[in-house]
Write a protein that holds these residues in place. Structure first.
Motif, PDB file in Angstrom:
ATOM      1  N   UNK A  22       0.304   5.211   1.286  1.00 37.20           N
ATOM      2  CA  UNK A  22      -0.525   6.193   1.983  1.00 37.20           C
ATOM      3  C   UNK A  22       0.200   7.538   1.970  1.00 37.20           C
ATOM      4  N   UNK A  69      -3.062   0.639  -3.908  1.00 37.50           N
ATOM      5  CA  UNK A  69      -2.567  -0.575  -3.287  1.00 37.50           C
ATOM      6  C   UNK A  69      -2.405  -1.668  -4.340  1.00 37.50           C
ATOM      7  N   UNK A  80       0.257  11.080   4.469  1.00 32.52           N
ATOM      8  CA  UNK A  80      -0.173  11.562   5.768  1.00 32.52           C
ATOM      9  C   UNK A  80       0.026  13.063   5.836  1.00 32.52           C
ATOM     10  N   UNK A 101       0.834  -1.202   0.000  1.00 31.11           N
ATOM     11  CA  UNK A 101       0.000   0.000   0.000  1.00 31.11           C
ATOM     12  C   UNK A 101       0.870   1.254   0.000  1.00 31.11           C
ATOM     13  N   UNK A 124      -8.416   6.196  -2.081  1.00 28.07           N
ATOM     14  CA  UNK A 124      -9.304   7.354  -2.008  1.00 28.07           C
ATOM     15  C   UNK A 124      -8.699   8.638  -2.552  1.00 28.07           C
ATOM     16  N   UNK A 129      -6.980   1.562  -7.135  1.00 29.66           N
ATOM     17  CA  UNK A 129      -6.947   2.918  -6.601  1.00 29.66           C
ATOM     18  C   UNK A 129      -7.456   2.969  -5.180  1.00 29.66           C
ATOM     19  N   UNK A 157       3.875   6.966   3.293  1.00 29.40           N
ATOM     20  CA  UNK A 157       4.173   5.698   3.943  1.00 29.40           C
ATOM     21  C   UNK A 157       3.782   4.539   3.035  1.00 29.40           C
ATOM     22  N   UNK A 161      -4.048  16.775  10.184  1.00 31.83           N
ATOM     23  CA  UNK A 161      -5.495  16.922  10.187  1.00 31.83           C
ATOM     24  C   UNK A 161      -6.241  15.945   9.315  1.00 31.83           C
ATOM     25  N   UNK A 162      -5.508  15.104   8.571  1.00 30.38           N
ATOM     26  CA  UNK A 162      -6.174  14.149   7.672  1.00 30.38           C
ATOM     27  C   UNK A 162      -5.899  12.695   8.003  1.00 30.38           C
ATOM     28  N   UNK A 163      -4.970  12.439   8.867  1.00 28.51           N
ATOM     29  CA  UNK A 163      -4.640  11.052   9.153  1.00 28.51           C
ATOM     30  C   UNK A 163      -3.938  10.398   7.976  1.00 28.51           C
ATOM     31  N   UNK A 164      -4.141   9.103   7.830  1.00 31.17           N
ATOM     32  CA  UNK A 164      -3.533   8.330   6.737  1.00 31.17           C
ATOM     33  C   UNK A 164      -4.580   8.125   5.655  1.00 31.17           C
ATOM     34  N   UNK A 165      -4.229   8.468   4.440  1.00 34.68           N
ATOM     35  CA  UNK A 165      -5.158   8.294   3.322  1.00 34.68           C
ATOM     36  C   UNK A 165      -4.524   7.414   2.257  1.00 34.68           C
TER      37      UNK A 165
END
Lengths: 111, 113
Positions: free
Chosen positions: B35, B48, B37, B33, B59, B57, B90, B40-44
């Protein structure tokens, strides 16, 4: 859609307890919890599968209520090493391999 | 440690230039995967992979492409970097067992000027 974590931040004194909640609008297959210390990568803590399992990791445990699509992380007798940002990652659609993460909860444990 | 490395660890590049980030694993995990970071958004999830040459795909995939020609390597390419792609990236792996717990690499800090 990201799960919603609450609270956004919490400050504790060493030895106090805390609860971090994770709520989703989707039907969940599993919930994963991770901890990230500043400047480091997230580290896996535990996974909860649907069925209301409660898992434990040292003095950290969690529950999963699949009917309410919620999970809670319980930190008991917090230690300084518990400080960091906690993320829940949720899986839906019958598989565990693709997660959607919440925005995180910043936990600070002071002496 | 899960035997996962990322390169480079830090990169500064200019808007409009192509950039490729590499993720390498030694654990033979099926899933890999990427991601990003941001505060304010975390991990998106960006993209993958569920096997060699099999990708999908996430998000926030616009402006990114990936490739996986070997089990151990997963590449993320920014075709034409923009300032909005300044982030920490990441890589993660999973699939050792059916729990699919994810193990994260150390991250790449990318700055687009």
């Amino acid at each position: 859609q990201q799960p919603v974590q609450s609270p956004q931040a919490v400050i504790l004194r060493e030895g106090e307890d805390a609860v971090i909640n994770c709520s989703s609008s989707k039907a969940l297959y599993s919930v994963h919890w991770y901890r990230q210390k500043h400047g480091e990568a997230p580290v896996f803590l535990m996974i909860l599968l649907k069925g209301g399992e409660q898992k434990g990791h040292d003095k950290i445990s969690a529950s999963f209520n699949e009917k309410k699509q919620q999970s809670s992380l319980y930190l008991t007798a917090s230690q300084l090493s518990y400080s960091g940002t906690y993320f829940c990652g949720t899986a839906s659609g019958g598989s565990n391999y693709k997660l959607t993460f919440g925005k995180g909860t910043l936990l600070t444990v002071n002496p | 440690d899960a035997g996962i490395t990322q390169s480079p660890r830090h990169k500064v590049t200019e808007t409009g230039t192509p950039v490729t980030l590499r993720c390498h694993q030694t654990e033979n995990h099926r899933y890999m995967y990427w991601y990003r970071q941001d505060p304010g958004h975390g991990l998106r999830l960006i993209h993958y992979s569920y096997g060699v040459k099999d990708t999908d795909k996430g998000e926030v995939s616009d402006g990114y492409s990936v490739s996986r020609s070997k089990t151990e390597d997963f590449l993320l390419t920014l075709e034409s970097a923009t300032s909005s792609q300044t982030s920490v990236y990441f890589c993660a792996i999973s699939g050792r067992d059916r729990r699919y717990e994810q193990y994260f690499g150390p991250g790449t800090r990318l700055t687009v000027t």
